[in-house]
Design a protein around this motif. Structure first.
Motif, short mmCIF file in Angstrom:
data_model
loop_
_atom_site.label_atom_id
_atom_site.label_comp_id
_atom_site.label_asym_id
_atom_site.label_seq_id
_atom_site.Cartn_x
_atom_site.Cartn_y
_atom_site.Cartn_z
N THR A 170 0.11 -1.10 2.03
CA THR A 170 -0.25 -0.71 0.92
C THR A 170 1.04 0.62 1.03
O THR A 170 1.07 0.84 2.07
N THR A 171 1.69 0.61 0.25
CA THR A 171 2.92 1.68 0.06
C THR A 171 2.66 2.44 -1.08
O THR A 171 2.71 2.49 -1.61
N GLY A 172 3.57 4.17 -0.72
CA GLY A 172 3.67 4.89 -2.18
C GLY A 172 5.59 5.56 -1.88
O GLY A 172 5.74 5.34 -0.89
N TRP A 173 5.68 6.02 -2.41
CA TRP A 173 7.49 6.33 -1.72
C TRP A 173 7.64 7.83 -3.21
O TRP A 173 6.81 7.47 -4.40
N HIS A 174 7.96 9.06 -2.66
CA HIS A 174 7.69 10.37 -3.57
C HIS A 174 9.38 10.73 -3.61
O HIS A 174 9.93 11.06 -2.39
N PRO A 175 10.02 10.47 -4.57
CA PRO A 175 11.64 10.46 -3.97
C PRO A 175 11.69 12.64 -3.87
O PRO A 175 13.09 12.76 -3.53
N GLU A 176 10.68 13.18 -4.88
CA GLU A 176 11.04 14.42 -4.26
C GLU A 176 10.89 15.29 -2.59
O GLU A 176 11.43 16.50 -2.45
N LYS A 177 10.88 14.12 -2.28
CA LYS A 177 10.76 14.68 -0.19
C LYS A 177 11.13 12.99 0.52
O LYS A 177 11.44 12.22 0.32
N ALA A 178 10.48 13.48 1.78
CA ALA A 178 10.90 12.84 2.82
C ALA A 178 9.69 11.80 3.12
O ALA A 178 8.68 12.68 2.89
N ASN A 179 10.40 10.54 3.25
CA ASN A 179 9.37 9.83 2.99
C ASN A 179 9.50 9.13 4.37
O ASN A 179 9.98 8.54 4.92
N GLU A 180 8.40 9.31 4.89
CA GLU A 180 8.12 8.81 6.45
C GLU A 180 7.84 7.28 5.99
O GLU A 180 7.12 6.10 5.22
N GLY A 181 8.43 6.11 7.91
CA GLY A 181 8.59 4.62 6.94
C GLY A 181 7.34 4.40 7.83
O GLY A 181 6.77 4.83 8.11
N TYR A 182 7.17 2.91 8.38
CA TYR A 182 6.01 2.18 9.07
C TYR A 182 6.14 2.37 10.43
O TYR A 182 6.78 2.45 10.99
N SER A 183 4.84 2.92 10.60
CA SER A 183 4.55 3.41 12.31
C SER A 183 5.03 2.90 13.28
O SER A 183 4.23 1.02 13.07
N TRP A 184 4.45 2.86 14.33
CA TRP A 184 4.17 2.08 15.58
C TRP A 184 2.63 1.79 15.36
O TRP A 184 2.36 0.06 15.78
N GLU A 185 1.56 2.59 15.03
CA GLU A 185 0.64 1.88 14.23
C GLU A 185 0.43 1.28 13.21
O GLU A 185 -0.50 0.14 13.55
N MET A 186 0.98 1.58 12.25
CA MET A 186 1.26 0.26 11.25
C MET A 186 1.40 -1.30 11.82
O MET A 186 0.62 -2.41 12.01
N VAL A 187 2.44 -1.36 12.36
CA VAL A 187 3.29 -2.09 12.63
C VAL A 187 2.19 -2.99 14.08
O VAL A 187 1.79 -4.68 13.84
N ARG A 188 1.53 -2.28 15.13
CA ARG A 188 0.74 -2.91 15.76
C ARG A 188 -0.26 -3.59 15.95
O ARG A 188 -0.67 -4.06 15.87
N GLU A 189 -0.94 -2.46 14.63
CA GLU A 189 -2.25 -3.01 13.98
C GLU A 189 -2.01 -4.64 13.51
O GLU A 189 -2.47 -5.29 13.55
N MET A 190 -0.94 -4.14 12.55
CA MET A 190 -0.35 -5.75 12.22
C MET A 190 -0.35 -6.41 13.07
O MET A 190 -1.15 -8.19 12.93
N GLU A 191 0.46 -6.92 14.08
CA GLU A 191 0.79 -7.91 14.99
C GLU A 191 -0.82 -8.25 15.95
O GLU A 191 -0.84 -9.05 15.78
#
Length: 278
Positions: A170-191
């Motif tokens: 699940t994701t969100g995006w906010h044009p008025e601020k810097a948006n963090e990407g997919y973190s190491w924790e997120m990709v490792r959990e998916m793997e």
């Protein structure tokens, strides 16, 4: 008499291999595959069938009570909409005479068993790519509910052991601020979820969040030759052609597909010399 099973590996075949083999694309490049996104209502489904899209994506859920809904009958709708003039059964019937591949996006676990039962009735006539999608983990700024990974995967693969899984965040995006990407924790959990699977898995990733996540996503793709990315855009995302070209330069062209809305899709394909199929 029971319907014949889909051909060996039919739904696990790489879509590039399928569309090359059927002479619908010319090169082994994920950007060659064109998509019709959100073909939920009947008018959208008819437009998708008239289009040159190779893959048709639609959303499946069980309708809320009332308004004449049949609770056990999956319909084609994307939240916040919970009703539709199109059922999954009618949607499949409309797609069957075509040669288009399909991607079904599940917004809740409840819709999965009845949907698999309906798919099972037409499996012998779907000799083409079939992808089954759910967001199973929270991702960057994600606020929507996730679909519980284990019962989703277990239910799908109990019906179709060789189907291609599309498993996202699940994701969100906010044009008025810097948006963090997919973190190491997120990709490792998916793997950790996908490493024990035997099916092909594509990871749908939001285009506006990929550029800042290239190291993490490159790492994830290198975990298995079964993995790929499907880059997508939402209606109000500010995703430039430059961002898409950066993504294209970072990854193996055979491992990334682009489910991109207009006008970004046309501009991107013009930039890389591919005629946009509309």
């Amino acid at each position: 008499m029971a319907a014949p099973a889909a051909g060996p590996g039919c739904w696990s075949e790489n879509i590039l291999d399928y569309f090359l083999r059927t002479h619908q694309i010319a090169t082994e490049d994920g950007a060659e595959i064109s998509w019709y996104h959100g073909a939920n209502r009947r008018a959208q489904t008819e437009a998708a069938l008239r289009s040159a899209a190779h893959m048709v994506e639609a959303d499946v859920l069980l309708p809320s009570a009332g308004a004449g809904a049949v609770p056990s009958q999956p319909v084609m709708a994307h939240p916040p909409e919970t009703h539709s003039d199109n059922t999954l059964q009618a949607w499949l019937a409309a797609l069957l005479p075509s040669t288009k591949g399909i991607k079904l996006d599940f917004k809740s676990l409840a819709a999965v068993p009845p949907a698999m039962a309906l798919l099972d009735t037409v499996r012998g006539r779907l000799q083409r790519p079939v992808w089954l999608n759910a967001d199973i983990l929270p991702g960057p700024s994600g606020s929507s509910n996730v679909v519980d990974a284990k019962p989703f995967i277990d239910t799908v693969t109990s019906f179709f052991p060789a189907v291609t899984l599309s498993l996202g965040w699940t994701t969100g995006w906010h044009p008025e601020k810097a948006n963090e990407g997919y973190s190491w924790e997120m990709v490792r959990e998916m793997e950790s979820i996908c490493s024990g699977l035997s099916q092909p898995v594509t990871f749908p990733v939001r285009a506006v969040l990929v550029r800042q996540s290239c190291p993490q996503l490159l790492w994830l793709l290198k975990r298995s030759d079964r993995y790929s990315l499907t880059v997508w855009t939402a209606k109000d995302d500010s995703c430039s052609t430059e961002d898409l070209l950066y993504i294209r330069d970072c990854f193996d062209k055979k491992k990334v597909f682009y489910d991109i809305l207009e006008p970004q899709n046309r501009e991107f394909k013009q930039a890389i010399g591919i005629t946009a199929n509309l």
